[in-house]
Design an enzyme around this catalytic site. Sequence first.
Site, PDB file in Angstrom:
ATOM      1  N   TRP A  19       0.877  -1.404   0.012  1.00  0.00           N
ATOM      2  CA  TRP A  19       0.095   0.028   0.006  1.00  0.00           C
ATOM      3  C   TRP A  19       0.874   1.234   0.046  1.00  0.00           C
ATOM      4  CZ3 TRP A  19      -5.113   1.826   0.000  1.00  0.00           C
ATOM      5  CH2 TRP A  19      -5.429   3.111   0.492  1.00  0.00           C
ATOM      6  N   MET A  20       0.608   2.477  -0.854  1.00  0.00           N
ATOM      7  CA  MET A  20       1.319   3.497  -0.668  1.00  0.00           C
ATOM      8  C   MET A  20       0.034   4.623  -0.640  1.00  0.00           C
ATOM      9  SD  MET A  20       3.709   5.653  -3.414  1.00  0.00           S
ATOM     10  CE  MET A  20       2.794   5.289  -4.798  1.00  0.00           C
ATOM     11  N   ASN A  21      -0.064   5.637   0.175  1.00  0.00           N
ATOM     12  CA  ASN A  21      -0.976   6.566   0.001  1.00  0.00           C
ATOM     13  C   ASN A  21      -0.093   8.185  -0.182  1.00  0.00           C
ATOM     14  OD1 ASN A  21      -0.955   5.812   2.801  1.00  0.00           O
ATOM     15  ND2 ASN A  21      -2.161   7.614   3.102  1.00  0.00           N
ATOM     16  N   ASP A  22      -0.303   8.933   0.693  1.00  0.00           N
ATOM     17  CA  ASP A  22       0.032  10.568   0.245  1.00  0.00           C
ATOM     18  C   ASP A  22       1.666  10.525   0.169  1.00  0.00           C
ATOM     19  OD1 ASP A  22      -2.141  10.456   1.757  1.00  0.00           O
ATOM     20  OD2 ASP A  22      -1.644  11.591   3.429  1.00  0.00           O
ATOM     21  N   ARG A 148      -3.276  17.289  11.919  1.00  0.00           N
ATOM     22  CA  ARG A 148      -2.347  16.764  11.312  1.00  0.00           C
ATOM     23  C   ARG A 148      -2.017  17.221   9.947  1.00  0.00           C
ATOM     24  NH1 ARG A 148      -6.906  13.498  11.244  1.00  0.00           N
ATOM     25  NH2 ARG A 148      -7.944  13.034   9.136  1.00  0.00           N
ATOM     26  N   ASP A 236     -11.335  15.747   3.583  1.00  0.00           N
ATOM     27  CA  ASP A 236     -11.708  14.348   3.694  1.00  0.00           C
ATOM     28  C   ASP A 236     -13.130  13.823   3.363  1.00  0.00           C
ATOM     29  OD1 ASP A 236     -11.030  11.894   4.936  1.00  0.00           O
ATOM     30  OD2 ASP A 236     -11.689  12.765   6.967  1.00  0.00           O
TER      31      ASP A 236
HETATM   32  N1  DQQ Z   1      -3.105  10.380   5.336  1.00  0.00           N
HETATM   33  C1  DQQ Z   1      -2.472  10.415   6.235  1.00  0.00           C
HETATM   34  C2  DQQ Z   1      -2.828  11.539   7.067  1.00  0.00           C
HETATM   35  C3  DQQ Z   1      -3.670  12.427   5.971  1.00  0.00           C
HETATM   36  C4  DQQ Z   1      -4.242  11.370   5.249  1.00  0.00           C
HETATM   37  C5  DQQ Z   1      -2.260   9.046   6.879  1.00  0.00           C
HETATM   38  C6  DQQ Z   1      -4.645  12.086   4.046  1.00  0.00           C
HETATM   39  O1  DQQ Z   1      -1.882  12.173   7.829  1.00  0.00           O
HETATM   40  O2  DQQ Z   1      -4.476  13.152   6.672  1.00  0.00           O
HETATM   41  O3  DQQ Z   1      -2.119   7.934   6.252  1.00  0.00           O
HETATM   42  O4  DQQ Z   1      -4.805  10.895   2.917  1.00  0.00           O
END
Ligand code: DQQ
Length: 539
Positions: A19-22, A148, A236
């Site tokens: 998995w990859m996100n931000d 955050r 979000d």
């Molecule tokens: N992803 C991070 C958070 C952020 C969110 C957690 C945004 O810090 O708010 O993986 O995709």
Amino acid sequence: ISDNQPYRSAFHFQPPRNWMNDPNGPMIYKGIYHFFYQYNPYGAVWGNIVWAHSTSTDLINWTPHNHAIRPDDPADINGCWSGSATILPNGKPVILYTGVDPQNNQVQNIVLPKNSSDPYLREWVKPSKVNPLMAPTSTNRINASSFRDPTTAWMGPDGHWRTLIGGKINRRGLAILYRSRDFKHWVKQQHPLFSAKDNGMWECPDFYPVSVHSSEGVDTSVMDSDVKHVLKVSLDDTKHDYYTVGTYSIVKGKDVYTPNEGSVNDDSGLRYDYGKFYASKTFFDSAKNRRVLWGWVNESSSVADDVAKGWSGVQAIPRSVRLDKSGEQLTQWPVKELETLRENRVDSPGKLLKKGSSLEVTGVTAAQADVEISFKIMDLGKVEVMDPSWTNPQMLCSQKRAAVHGGVGPFGLKVLASRSLQEYTAVFFRVFKAVNNKHVVLMCSDQSRSSLNDRNDKTTYGSFLNVDPVHEEASLRTLIDHSIVESFGGGGKSCITARVYPTLAIHKEAHLYAFNNGAADVKITKLTAWSMKKAKVNT
Ligand code: DQQ
């Protein structure tokens, strides 16, 4: 994990598995580009988040390194979440990021390079007894579960550092402002830099200047009359990135950001991308004097399919961002270095695309290609009349899909198309005339026919494109990379990124067409396509 991987990208950034996100902490340091990202070392779904790290000399080919930030401290034991890098005046980088503490409070931490003479910055250390730098308290009115994603810090003319943290109170989204004299002691300011009611949580804020008169980028701390400022937030609630262009000043010691009239952070606001693109972040590339934008593109497949293929998430091609000549919006374009992957150029300009016709573009690897096409409309008299209630471009594109014949348009590209068009993704324009007699150009990315596999999300995307079809041609650039279709309309005024998973139109079975389903003929004034070489990404 399946060996059969028709959907892995050839030139978009992704890790070998999981998995990859931000995107996190992008920067250039000693001539090396650094890229960090939210990563789950143990699976293809979100969780166990660390900062993974890769470096590059061209933003296209990447070398992996050890994870830079792992949960091993009380201030981040439940997760090392998103954050940003700042290059200090002494040239050394620091990273601010969100840690999740043992009580699951979100707090802001700092890490420093262990050895700043290493251009690869392979090791990062958490200074002892400093973290967290910023935390919710009983008096500071911070919501501990909505606090955050610190931005790159900037220094005001008063010599004080500033950073923004995303937040919310009830339904109000906030860009919480902190200030510091020494980067160590941070003081929350009474007022957020900006906020909006009924917006929900603002994730991953980004705040930076853009030059008014030049296409060059500027350092994040620049504050003068030659720049406007951009505030971006990731909502979000809708999982889209919205931005405003505005002015930023310090009035009687207070930071004030005022967006231009008409640009707001909600569903009618400006977006970097009208498809999939989230939690984005820019950095100033001091080597090439440009501002570069990274954004996460998630999957449209089912979780079960993600687990079976063993990975989830790609990054969009890094984009150069500048203020559009109108001064009202940004334009984005893939970084120039991407063009080093182009090969086998084919040109076929000057063709007339009669109503209802199509043209196959041959000679390129259609599953892995870069295409530029421009259209001249031959008969604007055939234009359809715009109903004033059609204010939502995505909805309009979903109703008037590629297969729905029109007056002027739909015309554009069918990509990742199977031979007899059981599968295709259509990226196209359609022109309307509004009641004020002005023309409106709609840009769509229609995924409804993209795959015979119905477990995929095949939502159609759309945007109104700020182009005048009377005086300008309708231009489109589309990057096709197996399961990614990244499109730039009008030289980057509107961008749409889609994820698609064809079952027939894969590898050599993928085809590329230009089409015109409008009543008016259109002329292809430019059509240049390239096969794309495979980039070296984390291999
Ligand atoms: N992803 C991070 C958070 C952020 C969110 C957690 C945004 O810090 O708010 O993986 O995709």
